[in-house]
Design an enzyme around this catalytic site. Sequence first.
Site, PDB file in Angstrom:
ATOM      1  N   GLU A 223       7.036   3.724  -2.636  1.00 56.14           N
ATOM      2  CA  GLU A 223       6.161   2.645  -2.191  1.00 56.14           C
ATOM      3  C   GLU A 223       4.739   2.817  -2.698  1.00 56.14           C
ATOM      4  O   GLU A 223       4.065   1.838  -3.031  1.00 56.14           O
ATOM      5  CB  GLU A 223       6.162   2.587  -0.662  1.00 56.14           C
ATOM      6  CG  GLU A 223       5.508   1.343  -0.064  1.00 56.14           C
ATOM      7  CD  GLU A 223       4.001   1.470   0.107  1.00 56.14           C
ATOM      8  OE1 GLU A 223       3.332   0.440   0.315  1.00 56.14           O
ATOM      9  OE2 GLU A 223       3.472   2.609   0.022  1.00 56.14           O
ATOM     10  N   GLU A 224       4.268   4.063  -2.781  1.00 54.99           N
ATOM     11  CA  GLU A 224       2.880   4.301  -3.167  1.00 54.99           C
ATOM     12  C   GLU A 224       2.586   3.900  -4.611  1.00 54.99           C
ATOM     13  O   GLU A 224       1.420   3.776  -4.991  1.00 54.99           O
ATOM     14  CB  GLU A 224       2.518   5.773  -2.955  1.00 54.99           C
ATOM     15  CG  GLU A 224       2.472   6.208  -1.488  1.00 54.99           C
ATOM     16  CD  GLU A 224       1.366   5.546  -0.689  1.00 54.99           C
ATOM     17  OE1 GLU A 224       0.599   4.745  -1.260  1.00 54.99           O
ATOM     18  OE2 GLU A 224       1.282   5.816   0.527  1.00 54.99           O
TER      19      GLU A 224
END
Length: 391
Positions: A223-224
Amino acid sequence: MTRLEIDTDYLAKRLKHFLEIPSPTGYTDNVVHEACRELKRLGIKFEITRRGAIRARIPGRKQNPARAIISHLDTLGAQVKSLKDNGRLELVPIGHWSARFAEGARVTVFSEAGTYRGTILPLKASGHTFGDEIDELPVGWPYVELRIDARARSRAEVEALGIDIGDIVAIDPQPEFLDNGFINSRHLDDKAGVSIMFAAMEAMMREKAHPPVDIYFLFSTAEEVGIGASAVLTPDVAAMVSIDNGTTAPGQNSQEFGATIAMADQTGPFDWHLNRKLVQLCRDNDIRYQKDVFRYYRSDSASALASGADIRTALVAFGIDASHGYERIHMHSLRSISELVTAYALSPVEIARDAEDLGPAKGFTHQPTQEATQQLSPKVEISEDEMNPAE
């Protein structure tokens, strides 16, 4: 009320344990295995994608339209950009975070030869040598370097250690859990979200709760860097709620208490009907909440939509101070969101048409257009006992 009682001791224990496992994006295998072990202990069936995203399922009375809750196991970190002639390492960030928060961090370098400890320092780190020049150094990744705790005085000696370009660097979280409910640590984004989901699952399994439809608990691993939920959904899922952080900075409405319902992020508004449902669940279940809009923010919901998923999405956030830095949250928010997750999982399906990908206009939703009438709704306040859960 449909919300279940949350075991906050279990929630805190899970959070502490997940924080102990380094998991910068690209180096998440170990934390994936830990999440799988806990799912197995809880008796929840799961599957893993090729790259490590986890899809766990608690079966409902019906299969469709399935729901999903998602958080991400990966965190911010860094990567070796080059080996410097002075024996130190140039770094580039993994994810979006400022080098201002990297200065002074203790870290672990993962090389093929094994792990090494070290510290990220500004290029001019000694006041005894540089005097006032240390305060004149610009902020940025080109102005920091990693000092390895090993014999590394030259590029050749670094190469002899087995450290190479591209090696992953994990940043120590340095967690501190206070008796008044405040929690300080790096990587609360999104280890706190992961722990919220486990607390909700533990409550559902403990109470032998049967949701009306299948509910998937999803854990993404990138996600990052913007990938997130792009490859973990099933076609059955019609609605997905992301659990992530909400910034409590000036100009924002997020708080470190209760649940923050995000109305929009930089990709646009979240689903009108799903947000309305979450707000109503908070009202019906005496869960403190507030709404917010984020201008510089993406979540797993954004990556799911960008990958082509035709689903309703929402974001519920725990208020966090100093996001992507030395973060702070409060247990009241974690508990509130865990309760909301259980209430959502056990609530009836209101949009039956969502069970089908395509269909006629009959059954499609409506949004109000009539003139508003003045009405007052109860406001949920936080008590002193809730703010200080250990007392």
